[in-house]
Design a protein around this motif. Sequence first.
Motif, short mmCIF file in Angstrom:
data_model
loop_
_atom_site.label_atom_id
_atom_site.label_comp_id
_atom_site.label_asym_id
_atom_site.label_seq_id
_atom_site.Cartn_x
_atom_site.Cartn_y
_atom_site.Cartn_z
N HIS A 3 -3.09 65.71 -44.16
CA HIS A 3 -3.68 66.90 -44.92
C HIS A 3 -2.93 67.96 -46.26
N ILE A 4 -2.29 67.44 -47.17
CA ILE A 4 -1.71 68.19 -47.77
C ILE A 4 -1.43 68.40 -49.13
N ASP A 5 -3.15 69.20 -49.51
CA ASP A 5 -3.34 69.74 -50.34
C ASP A 5 -2.98 71.06 -51.31
N LEU A 6 -2.26 70.71 -52.75
CA LEU A 6 -1.33 71.08 -53.19
C LEU A 6 -1.65 71.62 -54.29
N ARG A 7 -1.56 72.63 -55.51
CA ARG A 7 -1.54 71.65 -57.03
C ARG A 7 -0.56 72.59 -57.18
N ILE A 8 0.23 72.31 -57.83
CA ILE A 8 1.09 73.40 -58.95
C ILE A 8 1.13 73.63 -59.70
N ASP A 9 1.04 74.91 -60.77
CA ASP A 9 1.04 74.80 -62.28
C ASP A 9 2.15 74.94 -62.20
N GLU A 10 2.47 74.33 -63.94
CA GLU A 10 3.74 74.65 -64.86
C GLU A 10 3.93 75.92 -65.32
N GLY A 11 5.45 76.26 -64.41
CA GLY A 11 5.81 77.52 -65.13
C GLY A 11 5.91 78.04 -63.48
N GLN A 12 5.06 77.65 -62.78
CA GLN A 12 5.32 78.97 -61.37
C GLN A 12 6.96 78.49 -60.19
N PHE A 13 6.99 79.63 -59.75
CA PHE A 13 7.80 79.78 -58.89
C PHE A 13 7.36 79.74 -57.03
N VAL A 14 7.16 78.68 -57.18
CA VAL A 14 6.09 78.76 -55.51
C VAL A 14 7.85 78.15 -54.45
N VAL A 15 7.61 79.02 -53.64
CA VAL A 15 8.49 79.14 -52.34
C VAL A 15 7.62 78.40 -50.90
N ILE A 16 8.49 77.26 -50.33
CA ILE A 16 7.77 76.68 -49.08
C ILE A 16 8.50 77.26 -47.96
N ALA A 17 7.65 77.67 -47.15
CA ALA A 17 9.03 78.22 -45.65
C ALA A 17 8.16 77.55 -44.64
N GLY A 18 8.59 77.16 -43.69
CA GLY A 18 8.99 76.02 -42.84
C GLY A 18 9.62 76.68 -42.23
N ALA A 19 9.29 76.53 -40.81
CA ALA A 19 10.85 76.17 -39.60
C ALA A 19 11.50 75.33 -39.72
N ASN A 20 12.69 74.71 -39.21
CA ASN A 20 13.25 73.57 -38.83
C ASN A 20 11.85 72.30 -38.32
N GLY A 21 12.17 71.99 -39.07
CA GLY A 21 10.96 70.27 -38.60
C GLY A 21 9.86 70.79 -38.93
N SER A 22 9.36 71.53 -40.00
CA SER A 22 7.84 71.96 -40.04
C SER A 22 7.66 70.91 -40.89
N GLY A 23 8.34 69.98 -41.81
CA GLY A 23 7.69 68.84 -42.74
C GLY A 23 8.27 69.57 -43.69
N LYS A 24 8.95 69.83 -44.54
CA LYS A 24 9.54 70.78 -45.65
C LYS A 24 10.06 70.09 -46.24
N THR A 25 11.45 69.27 -45.66
CA THR A 25 12.05 68.41 -46.57
C THR A 25 12.03 67.29 -46.90
N THR A 26 10.40 66.77 -45.93
CA THR A 26 9.67 65.21 -45.84
C THR A 26 8.75 65.37 -47.53
N LEU A 27 8.09 67.21 -47.26
CA LEU A 27 7.34 67.42 -48.73
C LEU A 27 7.96 66.99 -50.14
N LEU A 28 9.26 67.40 -50.05
CA LEU A 28 10.11 67.94 -51.18
C LEU A 28 10.39 66.28 -51.88
N ARG A 29 10.21 65.20 -50.55
CA ARG A 29 10.69 64.31 -50.50
C ARG A 29 9.74 63.45 -51.44
N HIS A 30 8.72 63.67 -51.11
CA HIS A 30 7.15 63.05 -52.08
C HIS A 30 6.60 63.36 -53.88
N PHE A 31 8.17 64.16 -54.00
CA PHE A 31 7.29 64.98 -55.41
C PHE A 31 8.16 63.74 -56.64
#
Lengths: 251, 251, 178
Positions: A24-52
């Motif tokens: 259930h990831i709902d995320l909107r990122i506007d052009e020009g934004q600097f967004v930091v995604i934080a999370g512990a190891n195994g929280s799904g950061k890399t998986t999320l990035l690879r969908h982009f």
Amino acid sequence: MKLPILETINLGHRFANGRWGLKHIDLRIDEGQFVVIAGANGSGKTTLLRHFNGLLLPTSGRVLVDGIEVSKDLLRARKIVQMVFQDTESQIVGETVRDEVAFGPENLGLPRDKIKALVDKTLEQTGLKSLSDTSPHLLSGGEKRRLTIAGVLAMKPRVVVLDEPFSNLDYPGVKMVLEQLLCLHRRKMTIVLCTHELEKVVAYAQRLVVLSKGEIVADGQPDKVIGSVERYGIHPPCSLKCKGCLEPWLS
Amino acid sequence: MAELSIFTYRPRPVWIVDCDPRIKLAALAGLSICSLGAGWTALALVTVVTSILWLRLVPSLRVLWNQTKYFIFLLALVVLARGLLTPGQVLLELGPLDLTAEGLAGGGYIAWRLLVIVWWSIILTATTAAAQIRSAVAWFLRPVPLVNEKVVATMIGLLVRFIPVILQQVRETMAAQQARAVAASSNPFRRAFKLILPVVRRVFLSADRLVWAMEARCFTPDRPFYHLDRGPADWLLASGAVVLCAALLLS
Amino acid sequence: MVHSSLMAALIAVGAFISIPIGPVPIVMQNLFVLLAGLLLGGGWAAASVGVYLLAGACGLPVFAGGTGGLGRLLGPTGGYLFGFLAAAYLVGKVSERACGRPLIELGGLVAGSMVIYLFGVPWLKLVTGMDWAKSIAVGMIPFLIGDAVKILAAYGVARTLRPIIALQATPGGIDKAG
């Protein structure tokens, strides 16, 4: 309202072994934004990035890049969204610094003189010009990371996604990379950066998204969200504890 | 490649560096094949020409010796074996075997030929970037059926790219195992197994990450090759090679 | 394709890795040749050795000692290098058919190791002018014990790694074939 450059709608991803990596990831990122995604190891950061950029495709839900679904046109998504991987060693393809930067544009089938101009300009911008003919393996950690960023910039992306860009870097290395990112941000590049070391970067971001166990647990302006991060296994910046505010890391 | 060979390609201000790699490769192959049928005088001539070229390139014979000492050792064995086993005028009696003049001459002749061929290869390696060699190979493979030259070119590039990574991992794994007293184990099978397994596994994993990274930069095997074009230096090289070949064959 | 290039690189590096056991150090190069056969199957294994030889013949510094070039392929030990090509293909083909039956695979490995000498020893004989008995004594006998160790090690490594390599999900594209 302007179309967000990146958007996920109820995104879910399930690994081959049946475990859910993202829910259930709902995320909107506007052009020009600097967004930091934080999370512990195994929280799904890399998986999320690879969908982009379509390296992974969603099990459920949708991922849109500039309004069009990633799975409909992978090449387009990858041209717009470029990714810097955590492990520089396995990202660098070229035999020399110049080859490495030219790799992406060559894949796009640009004419030769255009590639050359593009590569020269990118090397200039990233301060790697003097190293053009060096083998990437002889560079320092910070230089290697900058090289991977250069390789990505040569693709002329609109979004740069970075996976733990500060891992294994010494202080000068972190500084170089951070300065480069800020420079990109000033030029209105959209930056999505994931890390578990908030300290170095959070003061510059406009938005902080916290992931835990594959779900978004907090999302908002860094100074509003930062108070809750410790709960999710992320170390809050020291300046927050000592002075109660976020301090820029570069001084 | 620094670990494999101290002496690799560097841009040098000598005309042969700018030659078309296709012509260089063809010259190498032609000379190598022709020298197999060469006589003493032609070999001497070729050696002199090659020496002059070499000294223009690198003003030192030490480098050459360092590069070839392993091979020279092998060739010395050949000379010795020939010398001991060919019947003829006896120079020295060693137990049941006799060292003969004919044998030494025959062995020396074979060794000299091979050494000259190796020497040319070193010159080629020293004056040509890996990417150029790769493009030239692909160009020669183009008319060969059943071989996709673009795939071959990509594979050669990856091969060169992987070697330093693997060496690094082998070194790390060996050091880690030495730290845990691997020498105490006398079972050779166990030691080979315990070294190879982690190395190969790590190498395969890093190869997979490389695939991800290449995908993210829109990889296609249909990439443009290194720019190949011919100038006056190429005709000089080509005609020089033809003259030498003729001399080798006629002698 | 990436895995095949990877094995080619491993074969190149194999010439530099040795485990000192007793008086003769065991060089790992032919172990990787056998391993290429086991992990990649005949066609791609031969391709990886082929690319290795081609790169070497063209002067890229991938052969032992750092020097490449045709001279190496024509030199006294060149036969072994060609033997690698045949061995990788043979081992690969056998293991494709073996469907995991250990005895057949081990048989294939033994045959593969022998094929290397089938090319290597006559070549050595031709270049050095030694007779058969001497060529075999110099170019084959000293390595046999090491070969036995390598066959077992290659087999063990392949057994352990196969599931890992098969499981790796690759994104749509370039690595379908090997």
